[in-house]
Design an enzyme around this catalytic site. Structure first.
Site, PDB file in Angstrom:
ATOM      1  N   LYS A 237       0.860  -1.182   0.000  1.00 53.67           N
ATOM      2  CA  LYS A 237       0.000   0.000   0.000  1.00 53.67           C
ATOM      3  C   LYS A 237       0.894   1.229   0.000  1.00 53.67           C
ATOM      4  CE  LYS A 237      -4.323  -1.664   2.014  1.00 53.67           C
ATOM      5  NZ  LYS A 237      -5.358  -1.438   3.041  1.00 53.67           N
ATOM      6  N   LEU A 344      -1.843 -13.730   3.798  1.00 54.31           N
ATOM      7  CA  LEU A 344      -2.326 -14.960   4.411  1.00 54.31           C
ATOM      8  C   LEU A 344      -2.255 -16.084   3.379  1.00 54.31           C
ATOM      9  CD1 LEU A 344      -5.421 -13.545   6.322  1.00 54.31           C
ATOM     10  CD2 LEU A 344      -3.260 -14.300   7.310  1.00 54.31           C
ATOM     11  N   ASP A 410     -14.395   2.182   8.806  1.00 53.04           N
ATOM     12  CA  ASP A 410     -14.607   1.448   7.553  1.00 53.04           C
ATOM     13  C   ASP A 410     -14.619  -0.061   7.745  1.00 53.04           C
ATOM     14  OD1 ASP A 410     -14.938   1.373   4.727  1.00 53.04           O
ATOM     15  OD2 ASP A 410     -12.813   0.922   4.474  1.00 53.04           O
ATOM     16  N   GLU A 415     -13.334 -11.435   8.307  1.00 54.60           N
ATOM     17  CA  GLU A 415     -13.174 -12.789   7.772  1.00 54.60           C
ATOM     18  C   GLU A 415     -12.760 -13.764   8.865  1.00 54.60           C
ATOM     19  OE1 GLU A 415     -10.677 -13.045   4.331  1.00 54.60           O
ATOM     20  OE2 GLU A 415     -11.573 -11.285   3.363  1.00 54.60           O
TER      21      GLU A 415
END
Length: 531
Positions: A237, A344, A410, A415
């Site tokens: 990022k 992951l 946000d 998950e």
């Protein structure tokens, strides 16, 4: 006679010259044998290190040159970030040493607060015994990894190359660090509290050679998948704004920038809270030219590179928001700060289930979500699977506390690993919209805690501990972030805001306790007599 003398002197000169060359060679050989220690410091024993199967990106080979001068991308037009970055040049070697050994900045002047925190009984509550069915993967004891050759830092499995194990070693010892991280995931934690792999894994994210850069599909803002020679991958990022810039007060949460430093800080904050549900993240200074443009196989991404009027290398990729020449990411001239998060396991190997948060916002400019209109909304959630049993609701409230502390509005989904069903931890992924403001606190993030009036006893006790002077949350996070290559990761105003917000979380629990007939309804005991 003259010819004979001329020939004689020519031969003499040649013999003398050859003798001098031989003498110089002899001196060099004597120096090499007499000073072997200097060889290691100058890197001339690189081949010997590679022969011992040490990858080039490992801490053994890393040095001060790996941590280049940090240059901030400053969209505000200020030069202050460049001035701050110049101060890091002299600290590069020290930061590298700290990252390799997992040390904090306070370790030089006294006892580390982080070390003291992790020795506290609240951070030593044992997890249940991990059985084979509680592990995400079952290790194949015969599968080994080795370097492709003594002159390469690319890793291959034993199906492609044989490797000899040293006495006392196992096949697991040959695994790259990222693979050991994946193998260690279980039903109860993403990684252990005192994970010996963590310093090396973070160092690999910051220094491993990048051999592939492609854009990650989906998402609202640009992200790249970086691949390393040892098959490890990281989510990149880029930096979009400076440390001191706050999200404008008129911005909607869904149109805010994602911040690279928020991803780094969120990982360390999650670890300090003892959740350990965010994959490891490290800061990194990336060369846009050599590590993205020149090696990418993504044709769509390649088409978005250009040189700005200032002579800087820029690109913007393709995404739903902020992927245009007006929102291009530019280096100075080609160096750009970024966060690198360990990926992951691939979903084809370890399936994950995505859950919509019951307290998801409306993502509409005028409409409100049901939880914003119904003060008794939690009663409805408690009757809805999977929140009607187990600790799923309490895990979600843990995530609420994390989000409130860093100001993240946000959190629309979370998950879990499908293998473990409903009885497992939540993954706290995608934290780039945290740490956008420090001057105001968004109390609506605490809605799950305030409406349900429940929290794990262990979480509450740790929050109380982090509010004491000896274990002040801002001090602990400052120490943890000091070892990152991009330090300082957060502005001091954001660190001070953490202590203020922690007080508001404890006050919210206090109000719940004051209005409850029984405290065990508010503080759900998940520790018993273990503390």
């Amino acid at each position: 006679m003259r010819r004979r003398l001329h020939t004689f002197f020519q031969r003499k000169c040649k013999v003398s010259l050859l003798f001098l060359l031989f003498l110089a060679l002899l001196v060099h050989l004597v120096m090499d044998l007499a000073l072997p220690a200097t060889c290691g410091s100058c890197g001339c024993d690189m081949k010997a290190v590679k022969a011992l199967s040490v990858p080039s990106g490992s801490p053994v080979l890393a040095g001060p040159k790996k941590l280049s001068l940090r240059i901030l991308q400053d969209f505000s037009g200020s030069n202050s970030s460049l001035e701050r970055s110049s101060q890091l040049q002299g600290r590069a070697g020290e930061l590298g040493r700290q990252r390799r050994h997992g040390e904090g900045n306070s370790g030089r002047t006294g006892r580390s607060k982080l070390e003291a925190l992790f020795e506290h009984p609240l951070y030593n509550i044992p997890i249940p015994a991990v059985t084979e069915k509680d592990k995400l993967f079952v290790v194949n004891p015969m599968e080994k990894f080795s370097l492709r050759s003594s002159g390469s830092d690319e890793w291959v499995s034993s199906s492609k190359a044989e490797t000899l194990l040293l006495p006392g070693k196992t096949a697991y010892d040959t695994y790259p660090t990222w693979l050991k991280f994946h193998v260690g995931i279980n039903r109860y934690e993403l990684y252990p509290r005192r994970d010996p792999l963590m310093p090396t894994l973070l160092w690999d994210l910051a220094t491993q050679r990048i051999i592939s850069s492609v854009q990650k599909t989906g998402g609202t803002q640009l992200k790249l998948i970086m691949t390393f020679p040892n098959y490890g991958q990281a989510l990149f990022k880029p930096m979009k704004q400076t440390r001191d810039q706050e999200t404008p007060i008129d911005f909607f949460y869904f149109s805010d920038f994602e911040r690279h430093n928020a991803e780094i800080a969120a990982f360390h904050l999650d670890r300090i809270l003892d959740f350990r549900r965010i994959p490891p993240v490290s800061g990194r200074l990336v060369n846009i030219t050599k590590e993205i443009r020149d090696i990418t196989t993504d044709k769509k991404l390649a088409k978005t590179f250009f040189i700005s009027p200032a002579g800087n290398i820029c690109f913007y990729g393709e995404c739903s928001y902020y992927c245009s020449t007006e929102h291009a990411l530019c280096g100075k001239p080609d160096l750009l700060e970024s966060s690198m998060a360990a990926l992951l396991p691939d979903k084809t190997l370890a399936k994950r289930r995505s859950w919509r948060s019951p307290w998801r916002r409306s993502y509409h400019k005028s409409k409100k979500a049901e939880w914003e209109l119904n003060p008794n909304y939690c009663a409805q959630v408690r009757k809805t699977p999977p929140y009607d049993r187990g600790h799923r609701l309490l895990d979600l409230i843990d995530m609420t506390v994390l989000d409130f502390l860093m100001g993240n509005m946000d959190r629309h989904h979370y998950e879990t690993f499908e293998k473990f069903g409903n009885d497992t931890f939540l993954l706290h992924l995608d934290n780039g919209r945290g740490f956008g403001t420090h001057s105001r606190d968004e109390l609506s993030i605490l809605a799950p805690l305030r409406q349900c009036c429940s929290i794990k006893k262990s979480t509450y006790l740790r929050l109380q501990l982090l509010a004491t002077p000896s274990y002040r949350l801002s001090d602990l996070l400052r120490e943890a972030l000091a070892t990152d290559p991009l330090a300082p990761v957060l502005a001091e105003s954001h660190l001070r805001a953490l202590d203020r917000r922690l007080g508001k979380v404890l006050a919210a629990v206090g109000r719940c306790l004051a209005g409850a007939a029984h405290s065990d309804k508010v503080l759900v005991d998940d520790v018993g007599s273990r503390v």
